[in-house]
Scaffold this motif. Structure first.
Motif, PDB file in Angstrom:
ATOM      1  N   VAL A  91      -0.411  23.707  28.237  1.00 48.29           N
ATOM      2  CA  VAL A  91       0.241  24.287  27.110  1.00 48.29           C
ATOM      3  C   VAL A  91       1.629  23.921  27.419  1.00 48.29           C
ATOM      4  N   VAL A  92       1.494  23.261  26.388  1.00 44.68           N
ATOM      5  CA  VAL A  92       2.809  22.088  26.099  1.00 44.68           C
ATOM      6  C   VAL A  92       3.793  23.109  24.836  1.00 44.68           C
ATOM      7  N   TYR A  93       4.919  23.347  25.875  1.00 41.27           N
ATOM      8  CA  TYR A  93       6.081  23.773  24.602  1.00 41.27           C
ATOM      9  C   TYR A  93       7.234  22.742  24.288  1.00 41.27           C
ATOM     10  N   SER A  94       7.285  23.372  23.160  1.00 42.50           N
ATOM     11  CA  SER A  94       8.655  21.440  22.474  1.00 42.50           C
ATOM     12  C   SER A  94      10.204  22.415  22.144  1.00 42.50           C
ATOM     13  N   GLY A  95       9.926  23.405  22.180  1.00 41.78           N
ATOM     14  CA  GLY A  95      11.047  24.785  21.634  1.00 41.78           C
ATOM     15  C   GLY A  95      12.509  24.663  22.084  1.00 41.78           C
ATOM     16  N   HIS A  96      12.484  24.518  23.145  1.00 39.90           N
ATOM     17  CA  HIS A  96      13.346  24.958  23.719  1.00 39.90           C
ATOM     18  C   HIS A  96      13.908  23.062  24.284  1.00 39.90           C
ATOM     19  N   PRO A  97      15.405  23.479  24.913  1.00 38.83           N
ATOM     20  CA  PRO A  97      15.860  22.298  25.311  1.00 38.83           C
ATOM     21  C   PRO A  97      15.395  21.410  26.394  1.00 38.83           C
ATOM     22  N   GLY A  98      15.282  19.815  26.116  1.00 34.57           N
ATOM     23  CA  GLY A  98      13.970  19.295  27.262  1.00 34.57           C
ATOM     24  C   GLY A  98      12.732  19.375  27.049  1.00 34.57           C
ATOM     25  N   GLY A  99      12.227  20.347  26.519  1.00 34.33           N
ATOM     26  CA  GLY A  99      10.364  20.711  25.802  1.00 34.33           C
ATOM     27  C   GLY A  99      10.239  19.488  24.829  1.00 34.33           C
ATOM     28  N   GLU A 100      10.995  18.565  24.103  1.00 37.05           N
ATOM     29  CA  GLU A 100      10.108  17.811  23.621  1.00 37.05           C
ATOM     30  C   GLU A 100       9.691  16.958  24.267  1.00 37.05           C
ATOM     31  N   THR A 101      11.035  16.599  25.002  1.00 40.48           N
ATOM     32  CA  THR A 101      11.231  15.111  26.102  1.00 40.48           C
ATOM     33  C   THR A 101      10.248  15.366  27.267  1.00 40.48           C
ATOM     34  N   GLU A 102       9.356  16.929  27.729  1.00 38.40           N
ATOM     35  CA  GLU A 102       8.980  17.519  28.565  1.00 38.40           C
ATOM     36  C   GLU A 102       7.383  16.912  27.754  1.00 38.40           C
ATOM     37  N   ALA A 103       7.499  17.126  26.537  1.00 42.64           N
ATOM     38  CA  ALA A 103       6.194  17.067  25.516  1.00 42.64           C
ATOM     39  C   ALA A 103       5.525  15.663  25.282  1.00 42.64           C
ATOM     40  N   ALA A 104       6.401  14.818  24.749  1.00 46.52           N
ATOM     41  CA  ALA A 104       6.483  13.333  24.943  1.00 46.52           C
ATOM     42  C   ALA A 104       5.947  12.936  26.092  1.00 46.52           C
ATOM     43  N   ALA A 105       6.437  13.563  27.103  1.00 50.46           N
ATOM     44  CA  ALA A 105       5.678  12.319  28.284  1.00 50.46           C
ATOM     45  C   ALA A 105       4.153  13.098  28.369  1.00 50.46           C
ATOM     46  N   VAL A 106       3.505  14.371  28.532  1.00 46.47           N
ATOM     47  CA  VAL A 106       2.926  14.776  28.711  1.00 46.47           C
ATOM     48  C   VAL A 106       1.821  14.038  28.158  1.00 46.47           C
ATOM     49  N   ASP A 107       2.069  14.317  26.690  1.00 45.99           N
ATOM     50  CA  ASP A 107       0.976  13.425  25.430  1.00 45.99           C
ATOM     51  C   ASP A 107       0.504  12.010  26.094  1.00 45.99           C
ATOM     52  N   ARG A 108       2.168  11.270  26.559  1.00 47.16           N
ATOM     53  CA  ARG A 108       1.743   9.853  26.604  1.00 47.16           C
ATOM     54  C   ARG A 108       0.726   9.777  27.965  1.00 47.16           C
TER      55      ARG A 108
END
Ligand SMILES: C[S@@+](CC[C@H](N)C(=O)[O-])C[C@H]1O[C@@H](n2cnc3c(N)ncnc32)[C@H](O)[C@@H]1O
Length: 190
Positions: free
Chosen positions: A140-157
């Motif tokens: 379950v991926v969250y992208s709303g907090h600081p750093g979340g978008e970077t982590e979400a992109a890494a997990v997507d990749r």
């Protein structure tokens, strides 16, 4: 009637695969919602390994397990999920039926303790190896907090890069919700 929620969808995927007597891993125990869910699925003969780096989270998971699944074998591990391969007993390697990740921070606890791309990716690599055929990883991926978008992109990749002959990977997400809604990435080992 509405679509199945993000967490509900992740749980449905696991329910269909995780059987009594098997082993499962909660990579981000938090307050123990997923840990208890997994413990119910594996029954008294199976076992669950639950990781968290926050002591307060593990205390909360321990209390929930004692209340809701007192007869189940749940091992709480106060260490990073990046150490998953070393922490899980050898005899379960290649036999784990389900691994859950719930990324981000734990509401009500220290919001500065968040999952981070490097350790998350390390844990995901280990989880993919530890799974049995037909086993599943839900993230379950969250992208709303600081750093979340970077982590979400890494997990997507990471998920998109899994070899097709070894794994199936998919996402389940609502595309018209405001404020960075969470989504699920699920991986099944072929
Ligand atoms: C979104 S919360 C999990 C919520 C949980 N599934 C529940 O039912 O309450 C994320 C959790 O991951 C934990 N965490 C962060 N980095 C971690 C790491 N490297 N290894 C294990 N746990 C980690 C945090 O302490 C936090 O409790």
């Amino acid at each position: 009637m509405g679509f199945v929620s993000i967490l509900g969808f992740a749980h449905q995927l696991i329910e269909a695969r995780l059987k009594p007597g098997e082993a499962a891993i909660d990579a981000t125990a938090g307050n123990g919602v997923d840990t208890v869910f997994l413990a119910r699925q594996v029954g008294a003969e199976g076992c669950v390994y639950a990781f968290d780096i926050q002591e307060s989270a593990l205390a909360s998971t321990a209390a929930r397990c004692a209340r809701e699944v007192p007869d189940r074998q749940v091992e709480l591990l106060h260490r990073s999920h990046a150490e998953m391969a070393a922490a899980i007993p050898e005899h379960w390697h290649g036999r784990i039926a389900a691994v859950t990740f719930n990324l981000g921070y734990l509401p009500g606890h220290d919001h500065s303790t968040i999952t981070l791309p490097d350790s998350t990716l390390q844990a995901l690599d280990s989880a993919a190896k530890l799974l049995r055929r037909g086993g599943v990883i839900t993230i379950v991926v969250y992208s709303g907090h600081p750093g979340g978008e970077t982590e979400a992109a890494a997990v997507d990749r990471w998920a998109a890069g899994l070899p097709q002959d070894g794994y199936q990977a998919m996402t389940y997400r609502f595309v018209n919700q405001r404020n960075h809604p969470p989504y699920v990435i699920a991986v099944e080992k072929r």
